[in-house]
Motif scaffolding. Sequence first.
Motif, short mmCIF file in Angstrom:
data_model
loop_
_atom_site.label_atom_id
_atom_site.label_comp_id
_atom_site.label_asym_id
_atom_site.label_seq_id
_atom_site.Cartn_x
_atom_site.Cartn_y
_atom_site.Cartn_z
N PRO D 275 0.82 -1.22 0.00
CA PRO D 275 0.00 0.00 0.00
C PRO D 275 0.85 1.27 0.00
CG PRO D 275 -0.78 -1.58 1.64
CD PRO D 275 0.51 -2.11 1.13
N GLN D 276 1.96 1.24 0.73
CA GLN D 276 2.82 2.42 0.78
C GLN D 276 3.48 2.70 -0.57
OE1 GLN D 276 5.57 2.35 4.15
NE2 GLN D 276 4.34 0.76 5.13
N LYS D 278 2.37 1.95 -3.48
CA LYS D 278 1.38 2.47 -4.42
C LYS D 278 1.19 3.96 -4.18
CE LYS D 278 -3.06 1.38 -6.39
NZ LYS D 278 -4.39 0.84 -6.14
N ARG D 279 1.08 4.30 -2.92
CA ARG D 279 0.88 5.71 -2.58
C ARG D 279 2.08 6.56 -3.02
NH1 ARG D 279 0.01 4.88 2.99
NH2 ARG D 279 -1.30 3.07 2.53
N ALA D 280 3.28 5.95 -2.99
CA ALA D 280 4.48 6.70 -3.36
C ALA D 280 4.64 6.84 -4.87
CB ALA D 280 5.72 6.03 -2.77
N GLY D 281 3.73 6.26 -5.65
CA GLY D 281 3.77 6.47 -7.09
C GLY D 281 4.09 5.25 -7.93
N THR D 283 3.61 1.89 -9.99
CA THR D 283 2.46 1.31 -10.70
C THR D 283 2.85 -0.08 -11.20
OG1 THR D 283 3.11 2.12 -12.85
CG2 THR D 283 1.74 3.59 -11.50
N ARG E 205 -8.02 0.41 9.06
CA ARG E 205 -6.89 0.40 8.12
C ARG E 205 -6.47 -1.03 7.77
NH1 ARG E 205 -4.60 4.55 11.01
NH2 ARG E 205 -3.30 3.04 12.10
N GLU E 208 -8.99 -2.60 5.43
CA GLU E 208 -8.85 -2.07 4.08
C GLU E 208 -7.59 -2.61 3.40
OE1 GLU E 208 -11.25 2.11 4.88
OE2 GLU E 208 -9.06 2.09 4.78
N ASN E 209 -6.55 -2.77 4.20
CA ASN E 209 -5.31 -3.34 3.71
C ASN E 209 -5.54 -4.78 3.20
OD1 ASN E 209 -2.70 -2.89 3.21
ND2 ASN E 209 -1.97 -3.03 5.33
N MET E 212 -7.32 -4.78 -0.07
CA MET E 212 -6.48 -4.47 -1.23
C MET E 212 -5.61 -5.66 -1.63
SD MET E 212 -3.22 -2.01 -1.74
CE MET E 212 -3.81 -0.43 -1.17
#
Lengths: 295, 295, 295, 295, 295, 295
Positions: D275-276, D278-281, D283, E205, E208-209, E212
Amino acid sequence: MAPRKTSDKLVLGIPKGSLQDSTLDLFARAGYNISVSSRGYFPTIDDEQMSVVMFRAQEMSRYVEDSVLDAGLTGHDWILENGSDVEEIAELVYAKRQMTPVRWVLAVPEESKARKPQDMDGGIVATELVNVTRKYFADKGLKVKVEFSWGATEVKARLVDGIVDVTETGGSLRANKLREIDTLLTSSTRLIANRRAMKTDWKRRKIENIAMLLIGAIGAQGKVGLKMNVPRDALDAVVKILPAEKSPTVSSLADAGWVAVEVILEDRIERELVPQLKRAGATGIITYPLNKVIH
Amino acid sequence: MAPRKTSDKLVLGIPKGSLQDSTLDLFARAGYNISVSSRGYFPTIDDEQMSVVMFRAQEMSRYVEDSVLDAGLTGHDWILENGSDVEEIAELVYAKRQMTPVRWVLAVPEESKARKPQDMDGGIVATELVNVTRKYFADKGLKVKVEFSWGATEVKARLVDGIVDVTETGGSLRANKLREIDTLLTSSTRLIANRRAMKTDWKRRKIENIAMLLIGAIGAQGKVGLKMNVPRDALDAVVKILPAEKSPTVSSLADAGWVAVEVILEDRIERELVPQLKRAGATGIITYPLNKVIH
Amino acid sequence: MAPRKTSDKLVLGIPKGSLQDSTLDLFARAGYNISVSSRGYFPTIDDEQMSVVMFRAQEMSRYVEDSVLDAGLTGHDWILENGSDVEEIAELVYAKRQMTPVRWVLAVPEESKARKPQDMDGGIVATELVNVTRKYFADKGLKVKVEFSWGATEVKARLVDGIVDVTETGGSLRANKLREIDTLLTSSTRLIANRRAMKTDWKRRKIENIAMLLIGAIGAQGKVGLKMNVPRDALDAVVKILPAEKSPTVSSLADAGWVAVEVILEDRIERELVPQLKRAGATGIITYPLNKVIH
Amino acid sequence: MAPRKTSDKLVLGIPKGSLQDSTLDLFARAGYNISVSSRGYFPTIDDEQMSVVMFRAQEMSRYVEDSVLDAGLTGHDWILENGSDVEEIAELVYAKRQMTPVRWVLAVPEESKARKPQDMDGGIVATELVNVTRKYFADKGLKVKVEFSWGATEVKARLVDGIVDVTETGGSLRANKLREIDTLLTSSTRLIANRRAMKTDWKRRKIENIAMLLIGAIGAQGKVGLKMNVPRDALDAVVKILPAEKSPTVSSLADAGWVAVEVILEDRIERELVPQLKRAGATGIITYPLNKVIH
Amino acid sequence: MAPRKTSDKLVLGIPKGSLQDSTLDLFARAGYNISVSSRGYFPTIDDEQMSVVMFRAQEMSRYVEDSVLDAGLTGHDWILENGSDVEEIAELVYAKRQMTPVRWVLAVPEESKARKPQDMDGGIVATELVNVTRKYFADKGLKVKVEFSWGATEVKARLVDGIVDVTETGGSLRANKLREIDTLLTSSTRLIANRRAMKTDWKRRKIENIAMLLIGAIGAQGKVGLKMNVPRDALDAVVKILPAEKSPTVSSLADAGWVAVEVILEDRIERELVPQLKRAGATGIITYPLNKVIH
Amino acid sequence: MAPRKTSDKLVLGIPKGSLQDSTLDLFARAGYNISVSSRGYFPTIDDEQMSVVMFRAQEMSRYVEDSVLDAGLTGHDWILENGSDVEEIAELVYAKRQMTPVRWVLAVPEESKARKPQDMDGGIVATELVNVTRKYFADKGLKVKVEFSWGATEVKARLVDGIVDVTETGGSLRANKLREIDTLLTSSTRLIANRRAMKTDWKRRKIENIAMLLIGAIGAQGKVGLKMNVPRDALDAVVKILPAEKSPTVSSLADAGWVAVEVILEDRIERELVPQLKRAGATGIITYPLNKVIH
């Protein structure tokens, strides 16, 4: 090669597969204990004059004809299919479940338009019983390609034009949504023997002995022994209730007013009679299991 | 829809699941042979006036009440749970193992502080027997949320506040470290019948007949037949050893100095008597298995 | 620790493993019903004076000696191996299959040059029966390294120099292409008891009682009861056919011209006699199974 | 006998039983395909310089010491128990489930008063690990009778005074309501070798090779490969999220604004990072399974 | 009772039964290793913040609503049937086989005259989904007795008037010769959560994790990674063959005339593309399995 | 009957029985997911242009010739035995275990005097491969009675004079103490097609496509992908270690001093190379499984 030497034991073939357990159980009640180790094709038997080999029912008669076996149990269907020249010693028909006669039927999908054997003309039929089926169509003057089916014939009915398959009650055909068109053959289990073996005195006597004991054991299937105490003055009434063809064993008791009555009954009849016997005055009614009944 | 048509056969429901094998065996000793194919819910029976269907014990009484079945075997617990309006024909209690009465108990983890039903107030209880359990708490004026448990109820005891579960000996509760608080219900197997079916003469007679034969077969469980030869002058001594309520069958032998004595005994008693009988002079003592005992 | 307290029940050990089913069956025919739940080492028995524990045959005698058990069933081989000081109450040898005596043999690969125990000198031998084997070689003055084999000893024969393994008929040795060199020990099943328990009166009586009932149940293995009706004037002929040591029970029938004859026979003999009896005039011949035979 | 000839192949022993499947799987990921036929003790391996034999873990070290095997996998516990003089090449500890270290503990029933090893003095303790246990008590100056337990040791805890049994998590002890008193030994799986074999060059190299490949395969357990596309200007942020000790493989993409980043992660960490990342960009994040990881 | 205490772990329910293995496999690919011992209802998970309990899908939502569980996997159908007030976090639909949406249909025997729901009026319908079915008929103003069916609903279709049963492809209905009349409900697997748990930050959280990661693992089902080497001048042609929505990862190779191309494809598409890619000049085409795909 | 209608789908036969699981696995790696329900002969496949039927390998070629199937997998041996006129599209030989070529050999008991085919003259030979065997002896001018053997042919070797049986490694023959005299036939798995189907364009393309994908999947058996990071100045040394015929994919890394090297290797080779690669300077070596390799 030198001519096949006759064994100094009676070599008996018993069927491997679905009939195996009921066959071993039948022999046990007949008095022969056969032990099969897992994956074993050479069971041991507690008779020093015999040896036992397991074969598939389908190939049994070939090996009896070839003198590999002196005798064997197999179905009439496979004797015909193999065209084997063997002697049929006894028909072994159980009153119940296993070893009931089976039928080989021509069957088609429920939705097929075929209604009679002639509708197969020019088509393909799958079966395990190739030779019998070819002869069946040839005798009717029909040109049908008969393909050998290596098991699971019923699922092929929708891939070819029809099948010839074995059935007991027709249940598996209905379950596969197939419709019977004709019966080619009705077949039951047989004790068969090699013709040469039957000319050896001790082997013939032994084979006939086995036949009698197997028939006695089959005769005890679905039968029970019934014992009861009956007041002497009710004896006539009780005897009248019992099936006419059965002669009960009536024995004296210490108490002169009573007799003990013992009779062998089919369990289908027994369950109808018990309430009547009780009403007629019998007491202490018991039933017990049987191994063998020889008339 | 048109009213449900009465079948021209007696439709009998037998329980699928853990009691299945012992039920089939019981019917066999009663004289009825029922064949179940694998995955089959419609066994065959060797009585043309009957057909057999398998249901779970839990749902049996509903289908008897609805006339889907004429009669069936199920537990008293599930009759209550379903609130079914059916006729109870006979209680079928085995002397041994299967079909012994069971108890439905309220149980909690060993480490729980709960000691009485009242300690469940305001809590959650999981059970397969939802309606009986709800009534139980309501009758006590307690507010308990009763949740249906789809199997493996014992493992839920530590997730909710308590469970109502079935037990024979309490062993499985102890194995799960649970403690019994109260017994809600003791239940045994019953032969039940549809009220309409019992008004049809031949069906009522047939159901009563089945009841008698089942009770006779149950009566033979854990009993054996015992035979022995006894010198005429030792007869009194031998008879005195036998349980008073059993009247032995004494029959004359060819040798006037001896009599044959036959008696039916529970095997728990038999194993105590055999040494005494031998000491009292009996010889040739044998015991044999029984199918049915009808007094 | 305080001295081990004697249980107020008779604690009986029965062997877990390959002999388990036949042992439970033997006890059932003896009159004791033992229920084993899956994975259960503490079966229940329907005798309130007894409790039952399952142990491996290999360790049984240790726990009998240690007073953990009052009595137990195990093999003579393992009593020797453990060097246990226990009392042997009875030898339990079945006429058939299970619990037949076994032999512990020294065996080598068929292709090995070893022909006698001396050929193992300086080598390695694998076995489950370490102590007996070490003593065997020491007594002969041979220096052999004896390694414990944790099962599947026969496959080690080609890895070391020889094995000492158990066999009934020698079949498994032949199947592994091994050759027997010598027999160390012949062993059968024994009922053993703790010496202290045998000094308690009620325990000794109970253990002797169990011994008698087990022997009676074993005696019924491979035997059947045979009944027949015989014309009074054929009785002598019929009796002459029967084995001399068996005294048949002859009882009067209501019909004065006939008698009922009953006899217990080994089934190996029975299957030879039936045809002769029929020829001699017997009718209504039936055979039935037995639970127990006590002479 | 002549001295044992060294095989021209490397003879490797692998443990039969509960570890068998995970061991074969481990070797497969290491690159060695071992085929076991059912009941086979002599699997085949796709390396012409090796042959494989299956032994129980309990006896493995004896046969390695005796030169029957050149190398083998077994537990440290059984090496000690057997007192075998062998070389330990590598410790094989899985990150997960199988082959985790196990503990041998002294345990008593929850309800026992015993709290320390000294409370066993004068009592009986059952165990599979007899020698280690005897030494343990002797070292403490305690007199305890240690009896060999042939499996199912946990059920004996209530029959004797205590047991020494193996456990991974303590779960099976709790399930049997036992309480741990002391830990005798912690043991893990080892690759061991015969001392003589290690002096033969090619054998030593081969054994070391196997050790490295097994460790590489174990290292891949519970790890995954992760790939993602990262904008060049987000690379620093992404790399900072990754564990410091892992150096990711960063490769150029055709599109100069992006790079491909690949890294090996433990799956426990990976599930937190995705998840982190993905959030950091990042893909096109994918993860894939691994066979082997060699640092 | 005191109010139910919130666990300090996230308690997750996973379905016992037919979906169990595929669920465990799904979690494994998502990065969570769950170990189930045989007969275990309390598996272990390699995440110290979580504990796992197994429930039947049918009862899951009740225990989520009751705060026994924080979250769980179950079907939309059983949420409706239980009328549970829970939060639906994610729909988990597999591209293949397991966890595909299912339909609950009203079905009758093929030979029945019933063609529409109204033809059930006044009749009996058996189903596992009693409440949904009752509401369905009530909404249509029909009076139908809905009986709970304890498994094997399809065999009851011929005993009552119709059934409401679950089906994926309709195959099992056809195999039982049943005809669909209407669809009551289409249902897929859901991750659900307790409303109170979703108000606790760290639990929300975490849930949700998990959602995903599960969706990522599902996304990898039926997909493969494909790598190939492509001449730089063939790159355009190759890229054109690939599905438009997939952006391949193109990386430079040491040999400047070539690039490496990597792309994730559904295997249904991949098998069509491989021949085309080869023709377009790609070499060294390999495909490899994936654990997770997160877009 | 009307001429057999060509299906609008490609009908593919896959072998039921021992090869079933490995065949389904092979198709899965090729990209086709085939689902078999228990007892199912009509699996489903995720390709709308295809349908799949299961046949025994023995009968496959007959049904391909008859246009019941368009294509199928079977052995070369059974194509010959059936004398089927079909097109052989591809030979499918696995590098490992399943689908390796098999041999049909003439074998006799070890103790037999027969040494050459001529020694069978005048005798009986049992086999499943009747037609091939008859032709074999006829071609040599020998008169041998060839009997069909319905499975378990190896146990018949001691009942008749010899057998013709299938073997992979000869292991099962040695286990049965049989000796090979001659090899009649070596046979491998083939993809075969109906000649008429191959004249329909889309069917021919599809069959060729399947052949290519199956060969690609077989090519990946026993291979792994290997990745490593290599210092740019060690690249030559590393590449020299790799097999000459493999061209590794070398890609640039962000760190200009390093390159990433990726190569596909047989796992037999990989396990030899890994230690050398590490010594040559490679780091971060990982291996991963493959689905398909197409050169």
